[in-house]
Motif scaffolding. Structure first.
Motif, PDB file in Angstrom:
ATOM      1  N   LYS A   1     -47.714  -9.072  22.660  1.00 40.75           N
ATOM      2  CA  LYS A   1     -47.070  -8.121  23.551  1.00 40.75           C
ATOM      3  C   LYS A   1     -45.559  -8.379  23.572  1.00 40.75           C
ATOM      4  CE  LYS A   1     -50.996  -6.357  24.530  1.00 40.75           C
ATOM      5  NZ  LYS A   1     -51.379  -5.063  23.921  1.00 40.75           N
ATOM      6  N   THR A   2     -44.811  -7.308  23.305  1.00 40.00           N
ATOM      7  CA  THR A   2     -43.361  -7.440  23.234  1.00 40.00           C
ATOM      8  C   THR A   2     -42.786  -7.897  24.563  1.00 40.00           C
ATOM      9  OG1 THR A   2     -41.339  -6.265  22.589  1.00 40.00           O
ATOM     10  CG2 THR A   2     -42.927  -5.051  23.900  1.00 40.00           C
ATOM     11  N   GLN A   3     -41.666  -8.616  24.497  1.00 37.34           N
ATOM     12  CA  GLN A   3     -41.039  -9.175  25.679  1.00 37.34           C
ATOM     13  C   GLN A   3     -39.640  -8.591  25.863  1.00 37.34           C
ATOM     14  OE1 GLN A   3     -41.574 -13.346  24.424  1.00 37.34           O
ATOM     15  NE2 GLN A   3     -42.831 -13.631  26.238  1.00 37.34           N
ATOM     16  N   ARG A   4     -39.219  -8.511  27.110  1.00 42.42           N
ATOM     17  CA  ARG A   4     -37.899  -8.006  27.446  1.00 42.42           C
ATOM     18  C   ARG A   4     -37.206  -8.984  28.380  1.00 42.42           C
ATOM     19  NH1 ARG A   4     -38.416  -5.485  23.704  1.00 42.42           N
ATOM     20  NH2 ARG A   4     -38.584  -3.227  23.394  1.00 42.42           N
ATOM     21  N   ALA A   5     -35.961  -9.318  28.049  1.00 46.67           N
ATOM     22  CA  ALA A   5     -35.155 -10.192  28.903  1.00 46.67           C
ATOM     23  C   ALA A   5     -34.499  -9.348  29.991  1.00 46.67           C
ATOM     24  CB  ALA A   5     -34.104 -10.924  28.079  1.00 46.67           C
ATOM     25  N   GLU A   6     -34.624  -9.785  31.224  1.00 46.79           N
ATOM     26  CA  GLU A   6     -34.006  -9.116  32.369  1.00 46.79           C
ATOM     27  C   GLU A   6     -32.903 -10.017  32.924  1.00 46.79           C
ATOM     28  OE1 GLU A   6     -34.858  -6.119  33.062  1.00 46.79           O
ATOM     29  OE2 GLU A   6     -36.703  -5.982  31.858  1.00 46.79           O
ATOM     30  N   PHE A   7     -31.828  -9.395  33.404  1.00 48.53           N
ATOM     31  CA  PHE A   7     -30.671 -10.154  33.876  1.00 48.53           C
ATOM     32  C   PHE A   7     -30.323  -9.776  35.313  1.00 48.53           C
ATOM     33  CE2 PHE A   7     -30.312  -9.424  29.315  1.00 48.53           C
ATOM     34  CZ  PHE A   7     -30.250 -10.726  28.846  1.00 48.53           C
ATOM     35  N   LYS A   8     -29.601 -10.661  35.967  1.00 49.31           N
ATOM     36  CA  LYS A   8     -29.097 -10.373  37.310  1.00 49.31           C
ATOM     37  C   LYS A   8     -27.712 -10.983  37.458  1.00 49.31           C
ATOM     38  CE  LYS A   8     -31.371 -14.367  39.508  1.00 49.31           C
ATOM     39  NZ  LYS A   8     -32.342 -14.746  40.569  1.00 49.31           N
ATOM     40  N   SER A   9     -26.941 -10.420  38.377  1.00 48.81           N
ATOM     41  CA  SER A   9     -25.572 -10.889  38.590  1.00 48.81           C
ATOM     42  C   SER A   9     -25.581 -12.179  39.393  1.00 48.81           C
ATOM     43  CB  SER A   9     -24.742  -9.828  39.316  1.00 48.81           C
ATOM     44  OG  SER A   9     -25.333  -9.516  40.565  1.00 48.81           O
TER      45      SER A   9
ATOM     46  N   ARG B   1     -26.843 -14.064  34.646  1.00 44.28           N
ATOM     47  CA  ARG B   1     -27.792 -15.047  34.124  1.00 44.28           C
ATOM     48  C   ARG B   1     -29.135 -14.373  33.905  1.00 44.28           C
ATOM     49  NH1 ARG B   1     -29.938 -19.157  38.856  1.00 44.28           N
ATOM     50  NH2 ARG B   1     -30.784 -17.588  40.262  1.00 44.28           N
ATOM     51  N   THR B   2     -30.004 -15.030  33.157  1.00 43.42           N
ATOM     52  CA  THR B   2     -31.331 -14.480  32.865  1.00 43.42           C
ATOM     53  C   THR B   2     -32.201 -14.566  34.108  1.00 43.42           C
ATOM     54  OG1 THR B   2     -31.128 -15.200  30.560  1.00 43.42           O
ATOM     55  CG2 THR B   2     -33.326 -14.636  31.357  1.00 43.42           C
ATOM     56  N   ALA B   3     -32.747 -13.426  34.530  1.00 42.00           N
ATOM     57  CA  ALA B   3     -33.626 -13.402  35.704  1.00 42.00           C
ATOM     58  C   ALA B   3     -35.076 -13.674  35.306  1.00 42.00           C
ATOM     59  CB  ALA B   3     -33.509 -12.057  36.413  1.00 42.00           C
ATOM     60  N   SER B   4     -35.535 -13.060  34.216  1.00 42.78           N
ATOM     61  CA  SER B   4     -36.910 -13.240  33.767  1.00 42.78           C
ATOM     62  C   SER B   4     -37.053 -12.686  32.362  1.00 42.78           C
ATOM     63  CB  SER B   4     -37.900 -12.527  34.707  1.00 42.78           C
ATOM     64  OG  SER B   4     -37.665 -11.129  34.691  1.00 42.78           O
ATOM     65  N   ILE B   5     -38.128 -13.074  31.706  1.00 39.93           N
ATOM     66  CA  ILE B   5     -38.503 -12.517  30.406  1.00 39.93           C
ATOM     67  C   ILE B   5     -39.932 -12.016  30.562  1.00 39.93           C
ATOM     68  CG2 ILE B   5     -38.845 -12.940  27.946  1.00 39.93           C
ATOM     69  CD1 ILE B   5     -36.759 -15.125  28.107  1.00 39.93           C
ATOM     70  N   ASN B   6     -40.086 -10.701  30.622  1.00 42.12           N
ATOM     71  CA  ASN B   6     -41.371 -10.091  30.939  1.00 42.12           C
ATOM     72  C   ASN B   6     -42.051  -9.530  29.696  1.00 42.12           C
ATOM     73  OD1 ASN B   6     -40.910 -10.583  33.698  1.00 42.12           O
ATOM     74  ND2 ASN B   6     -39.799  -8.661  33.919  1.00 42.12           N
ATOM     75  N   ALA B   7     -43.358  -9.672  29.659  1.00 38.65           N
ATOM     76  CA  ALA B   7     -44.150  -9.098  28.572  1.00 38.65           C
ATOM     77  C   ALA B   7     -44.554  -7.675  28.944  1.00 38.65           C
ATOM     78  CB  ALA B   7     -45.391  -9.945  28.305  1.00 38.65           C
ATOM     79  N   MET B   8     -44.514  -6.774  27.967  1.00 39.78           N
ATOM     80  CA  MET B   8     -44.902  -5.384  28.164  1.00 39.78           C
ATOM     81  C   MET B   8     -46.339  -5.194  27.667  1.00 39.78           C
ATOM     82  SD  MET B   8     -41.989  -4.142  29.357  1.00 39.78           S
ATOM     83  CE  MET B   8     -41.759  -5.719  30.177  1.00 39.78           C
ATOM     84  N   PHE B   9     -47.281  -5.039  28.580  1.00 39.30           N
ATOM     85  CA  PHE B   9     -48.701  -4.982  28.211  1.00 39.30           C
ATOM     86  C   PHE B   9     -49.155  -3.550  27.930  1.00 39.30           C
ATOM     87  CE2 PHE B   9     -48.482  -9.165  30.050  1.00 39.30           C
ATOM     88  CZ  PHE B   9     -49.370  -9.898  29.274  1.00 39.30           C
ATOM     89  N   THR B  10     -48.454  -2.889  27.027  1.00 44.17           N
ATOM     90  CA  THR B  10     -48.901  -1.585  26.559  1.00 44.17           C
ATOM     91  C   THR B  10     -49.890  -1.783  25.410  1.00 44.17           C
ATOM     92  OG1 THR B  10     -46.991  -1.451  25.078  1.00 44.17           O
ATOM     93  CG2 THR B  10     -46.778  -0.434  27.250  1.00 44.17           C
ATOM     94  N   GLN B  11     -50.686  -0.769  25.155  1.00 42.63           N
ATOM     95  CA  GLN B  11     -51.727  -0.866  24.132  1.00 42.63           C
ATOM     96  C   GLN B  11     -51.114  -0.933  22.738  1.00 42.63           C
ATOM     97  OE1 GLN B  11     -55.254  -0.835  24.701  1.00 42.63           O
ATOM     98  NE2 GLN B  11     -55.325  -1.400  22.550  1.00 42.63           N
ATOM     99  N   GLY B  12     -51.597  -1.871  21.923  1.00 38.77           N
ATOM    100  CA  GLY B  12     -51.188  -1.945  20.530  1.00 38.77           C
ATOM    101  C   GLY B  12     -52.079  -1.081  19.662  1.00 38.77           C
ATOM    102  N   ALA B  13     -51.627  -0.777  18.469  1.00 37.73           N
ATOM    103  CA  ALA B  13     -52.395   0.056  17.549  1.00 37.73           C
ATOM    104  C   ALA B  13     -53.605  -0.708  17.025  1.00 37.73           C
ATOM    105  CB  ALA B  13     -51.515   0.506  16.388  1.00 37.73           C
ATOM    106  N   MET B  14     -54.697   0.014  16.775  1.00 37.05           N
ATOM    107  CA  MET B  14     -55.893  -0.583  16.200  1.00 37.05           C
ATOM    108  C   MET B  14     -55.753  -0.645  14.684  1.00 37.05           C
ATOM    109  SD  MET B  14     -57.956  -1.577  18.504  1.00 37.05           S
ATOM    110  CE  MET B  14     -58.103  -1.407  20.286  1.00 37.05           C
ATOM    111  N   VAL B  15     -55.918  -1.833  14.146  1.00 36.18           N
ATOM    112  CA  VAL B  15     -55.769  -2.065  12.714  1.00 36.18           C
ATOM    113  C   VAL B  15     -57.130  -2.431  12.138  1.00 36.18           C
ATOM    114  CG1 VAL B  15     -54.586  -3.393  10.934  1.00 36.18           C
ATOM    115  CG2 VAL B  15     -53.407  -2.879  13.088  1.00 36.18           C
ATOM    116  N   ALA B  16     -57.562  -1.714  11.105  1.00 35.54           N
ATOM    117  CA  ALA B  16     -58.876  -1.963  10.503  1.00 35.54           C
ATOM    118  C   ALA B  16     -58.914  -3.344   9.858  1.00 35.54           C
ATOM    119  CB  ALA B  16     -59.196  -0.887   9.468  1.00 35.54           C
TER     120      ALA B  16
END
Length: 269
Positions: free
Chosen positions: A35-43, A72-87
């Motif tokens: 699951k892809t991750q996104r860095a979040e920031f805060k002042s 500074r970095t506030a958090s690094i969150n994972a995005m739990f969206t559905q991935g593609a089905m690979v045979a």
């Protein structure tokens, strides 16, 4: 000017974390269940240069003068969206469609969760055990390892879209169990481990068994498929360019502050 140096430096550190996160996403573009991750920031803190005061006309200024001290970095969150089905050609490849996680038991005896359904049969004490590629036993809905008794061919085992696992025992009776599929109120709060595993935390909430918890939408299991990574390479490349430009701008701010300090130091000459 010293304030500008430290502020810009905090921006460079934050953008370095951002680039590291994007690089990890790109590195795992072909990792099953990633699951892809996104860095979040805060002042950071703000320094008050001038409080609300009374002007020469006796009027109170509506706002004060404050300057920020960076980010500074506030958090690094994972995005739990559905991935593609690979045979997959493997008979023990299982892709999850929905919010569920497979439950496995680690070598330390702790319970972990994964979306990577690339399993295999391993020789156990009392028969064949379904495990991950790293040898962690996959658990059924009762919390026990999925085991096929000795004398039963693994090729005779059938799997259903509802997570069922069926085989005919030596007495000719059909035995059916189910994959242990679990959901979380806040999957973003899961602690990321190695080997495509997650660990439940107080932030994620307790694991909820789909077989025994009311109100949950059951996940579906696709046999012969694996859930691929949900990383979008195009988006990651755009984010990488944005992070690089932000890093360069912060470095320019440091150079500008340094030039201003040099000019101030030369005034006495």
């Amino acid at each position: 000017m010293m304030r500008a140096l430290w502020t810009a430096a905090s921006g460079m550190i934050s953008q370095q974390t951002n680039v590291d996160t994007i690089a990890n996403n790109i590195a795992n573009v072909n990792t099953n269940g990633y699951k892809t991750q996104r860095a979040e920031f805060k002042s950071l803190l703000y320094q008050t240069l001038q409080t609300e005061t009374t002007s020469r006309n006796g009027e109170t200024k509506p706002t004060s003068a404050q300057v920020g001290l960076g980010t500074r970095t506030a958090s690094i969150n994972a995005m739990f969206t559905q991935g593609a089905m690979v045979a997959s050609e493997s008979a023990t490849a299982f892709g999850i469609s929905g919010s569920g996680f497979f439950q496995v038991r680690g070598y330390d005896g702790e319970l972990y969760y994964t979306r990577d359904g690339d399993f295999t049969w391993s020789v156990g004490t009392n028969g064949m055990v379904l495990t991950t590629a790293d040898g962690y036993p996959v658990l059924n809905s009762n919390g026990n390892p999925i085991t096929i008794p000795n004398g039963i061919s693994t090729e005779s085992v059938s799997f259903g879209q509802d997570g069922s696992i069926s085989y005919t025992n030596a007495a000719g009776n059909q035995v059916t169990s189910y994959f242990g599929l679990y959901q979380f109120n806040n999957p973003t709060g899961l602690e990321k481990m190695q080997d495509n595993l997650y660990s439940a935390t107080a932030a994620s909430g307790a694991a909820m068994n789909e077989a025994t918890t009311n109100g949950l939408t059951s996940s579906k299991i696709y046999v012969g498929y694996l859930e691929g990574s949900n990383v979008q390479v195009a988006d990651e490349m755009v984010d990488l360019i944005v992070a690089q430009r932000a890093y360069e701008l912060n470095s320019k701010a440091i150079q500008t502050a340094d030039d201003m300090m040099s000019t101030a130091n030369e005034l006495k000459r």
